[in-house]
Design an enzyme around this catalytic site. Structure first.
Site, short mmCIF file in Angstrom:
data_model
loop_
_atom_site.label_atom_id
_atom_site.label_comp_id
_atom_site.label_asym_id
_atom_site.label_seq_id
_atom_site.Cartn_x
_atom_site.Cartn_y
_atom_site.Cartn_z
N ARG A 87 6.51 -12.93 9.55
CA ARG A 87 7.02 -11.58 9.32
C ARG A 87 8.45 -11.45 9.83
O ARG A 87 8.92 -12.26 10.62
CB ARG A 87 6.13 -10.55 10.03
CG ARG A 87 4.75 -10.42 9.46
CD ARG A 87 3.96 -9.39 10.24
NE ARG A 87 3.80 -9.77 11.65
CZ ARG A 87 3.19 -9.03 12.56
NH1 ARG A 87 2.70 -7.84 12.23
NH2 ARG A 87 3.06 -9.46 13.81
N GLU A 126 0.86 -1.18 0.00
CA GLU A 126 0.00 0.00 0.00
C GLU A 126 0.90 1.23 0.00
O GLU A 126 1.81 1.33 0.83
CB GLU A 126 -0.91 0.03 1.23
CG GLU A 126 -1.84 1.22 1.22
CD GLU A 126 -2.77 1.30 2.41
OE1 GLU A 126 -3.59 2.24 2.46
OE2 GLU A 126 -2.68 0.42 3.30
N LYS A 138 3.70 0.74 10.56
CA LYS A 138 3.69 1.97 9.76
C LYS A 138 3.12 3.13 10.57
O LYS A 138 3.56 4.28 10.40
CB LYS A 138 2.90 1.78 8.48
CG LYS A 138 3.70 1.19 7.34
CD LYS A 138 2.89 1.25 6.05
CE LYS A 138 3.65 0.65 4.89
NZ LYS A 138 2.86 0.66 3.65
#
Length: 574
Positions: free
Chosen positions: A275, A41, A285
């Site tokens: 992750r 994104e 983020k």
């Protein structure tokens, strides 16, 4: 998890992800075609956690002669911009990967809109006018079923009318949403009538003001994969519970297209891996945005940040990041990786490629008293002893030099092998010298050191074979440039700030940046540009900052020659 295979009679190790890919190839799925995608994104800069996903998706495509596309998940215009798009492109190229095509979720807004209308017409979706809090409450909990929305049985024509109304400039954000009509008692919370569309009255960075409501990630993601022909949708573990919804939407899409009963179902195979989490770092983020927006760091490319642009500015090489990711591997279990492992990978790679130069961070004057006044000699400095092809450069030797203040001790212990009165040391690439004394100011602070040199001991001469225990680096006081050097420490003071319940502002390391503003570097070093890997001999690895000029050089410390953090922490815990 790694699987051992034989290739050309040599054993190789493959991840469980690659094992799944090889199973699909062996079964002839998708006609033997491999197509992956990396779908960021564009709402921030990429960090090293994204690099793990990049290495997996692009690596799979490279290894199995497929294609990896880049797709921007631009479904939330209130947080996205072209700035982030451009930096994502730069970071992927810097890591050394090439995408097949560039796509955007916004490329499919018309298709997704038509699909949503089909779902409404076929009784699979409805407009809900509850508040976000009401929807959250009536969805229940993981252990209790949800209750139906009062709008769940709304007439189809009414939902169609309101859906079109959602996409108008007059629509009020939060006043209504489009929800899929699935199963409010499902054990999977994502199946309890998930939201498909919401109103956002913010111009989109690509489509402008054409749209006023936008698809949710879960509604756009799987369909985008399907539209593009993705064969393997490789994501991180938090998407495991999203997988049934991903498949359900594709079931609806196949029904819409009349292919629901097609014998060969070439939908993307979904695979999840762990992750990348690093000690003394955050990958959220939201928190990274806070660090930037509140001025707690100097921007997304601050060398203390875990962003790829920050690591690039600090002097990390793309190869070192890829090597680190390869070394920690891919599993189905979350783990916290020690940042020291990343630094070791950086250190190992830079040792092979960094140009050796001389720099003095805490200088004190050294005068060679018996060296002729005005004499200058060019000394040969090997650029990299690990790489003969790297060549050499010249460094000027003169009577007046700068050395590190810590390299001198007037009253030294027995095992101090640096400079002390009456003892000999070698000046690297130059002569053996013997300290004859020092001078101090009225407060007892060291002003300068005096020494005599042995003219027969120059490096490369027969007399140079005489052994001394200490070798010091230096720069000529007459042929050097004053520099600014930035030395970095961990950004956070606790090992796992993401798991700490305190406000993360309290966890910041207040001493994460130390600026040395009275340093001297040799002239050759001052001419190096950002992107050139350097080793300041006996100190560590450095890189010129983009703000650096030959007249006013600025260097960022990449990593030390050795891992001193673990030792310091051990001492602090005693």
């Amino acid at each position: 998890m790694a699987i051992k295979e034989k290739e050309n009679n040599e054993e190789k190790s493959i991840s469980f992800v690659e094992q799944f890919v090889e199973e699909d190839l062996a079964a002839g799925k998708n006609g033997g075609r491999i197509q992956t995608r990396f779908p960021p994104e564009p709402n921030g800069y990429l960090h090293i956690g994204h690099a793990k996903a990049i290495c997996m998706n692009f690596g799979i495509a490279e290894r199995y002669h497929g294609i990896c596309n880049l797709r921007f998940d631009d479904t939330n215009p209130s947080k996205e911009s072209n700035e982030y798009v451009e930096n994502i492109l730069n970071d992927i190229k810097w890591l050394g990967f090439k995408w097949g095509n560039i796509f955007y979720a916004s490329d499919y807004f018309d298709k997704l809109w038509d699909f949503a209308i089909w779902m409404i017409k076929n009784g699979h979706a409805y407009i809900d006018e509850q508040t976000a809090e009401q929807i959250a409450e009536q969805k229940g909990t993981p252990t209790t079923p949800g209750s139906p929305s009062p709008f769940r049985e709304r007439p189809i024509e009414e939902s169609l009318h309101l859906f079109n109304q959602m996409n108008t400039p007059e629509a009020v954000e939060g006043s209504m949403v489009l929800r899929a009509k699935l199963d409010m008692s499902s054990d999977n919370m994502h199946f309890r009538d998930p939201i498909m569309y919401r109103i956002i009255q913010t111009p989109h960075h690509r489509t402008g003001t054409k749209w006023h409501c936008y698809p949710m990630y879960d509604f756009a993601h799987g369909q985008s994969d399907y539209f593009e022909g993705v064969t393997h949708s490789i994501c991180t573990l938090e998407f495991v519970p999203h997988r049934p919804l991903y498949d359900k939407y594709i079931d609806f899409l196949k029904e819409k297209n009349g292919t629901a009963n097609k014998l060969h179902d070439n939908r993307p195979r979904q695979i999840e891996f762990n992750r990348l989490n690093l000690t003394y770092s955050v990958m959220s983020k939201r928190k990274l945005h806070t660090l930037v927006d509140e001025g707690l760091v100097y921007g997304w490319d601050d060398p203390r940040m875990p962003t790829l642009c920050g690591m690039r500015r600090r002097g990390y090489s793309p190869e070192s990041i890829r090597n680190f990711i390869h070394s920690i591997g891919y599993t189905k279990f979350e783990a916290l990786n020690d940042i020291a492992l990343l630094e070791a990978a950086v250190r190992d790679d830079l040792n092979k490629k960094a140009t050796r130069v001389s720099a003095v961070l805490d200088p004190v004057k050294l005068i060679i008293t018996n060296y002729p006044e005005g004499k200058e000699e060019e000394m040969t400095a090997i650029n990299n002893p690990e790489d003969e092809a790297a060549g050499s450069h010249s460094i000027i030797f003169t009577k007046n030099l700068w050395i590190e203040r810590s390299d001198f001790m007037e009253d030294a212990p027995k095992k101090f092998f640096r400079m002390t009165p009456g003892k000999e040391v070698r000046l690297k690439n130059a002569y053996i010298i013997k300290c004859t004394g020092c001078t101090k100011d009225s407060n007892g602070n060291l002003n300068e050191i005096q020494a005599e040199y042995d003219p027969e001991s120059r490096s490369g001469m027969p007399g140079a074979d005489r052994r001394v225990k200490g070798t010091l680096h230096w720069v000529s006081a007459d042929h050097c440039v004053k520099a600014n050097v930035r030395e970095y420490d961990r950004l956070f003071s606790v090992e796992n700030p993401s798991a700490d319940e305190r406000d993360f502002h309290e966890l910041l390391n207040k001493d994460s940046l130390h600026i040395h503003d009275n340093c001297y570097v040799e002239e050759y070093a001052a001419e190096r540009k950002a992107g050139e890997y350097l080793q300041f001999q006996r100190i560590g690895y450095f890189m010129a900052d983009p703000d650096s000029t030959s007249a006013h050089p600025v260097f960022n410390k990449t990593v030390g020659l050795k891992d001193t953090w673990a030792k310091q922490n051990k001492n602090n815990r005693k």
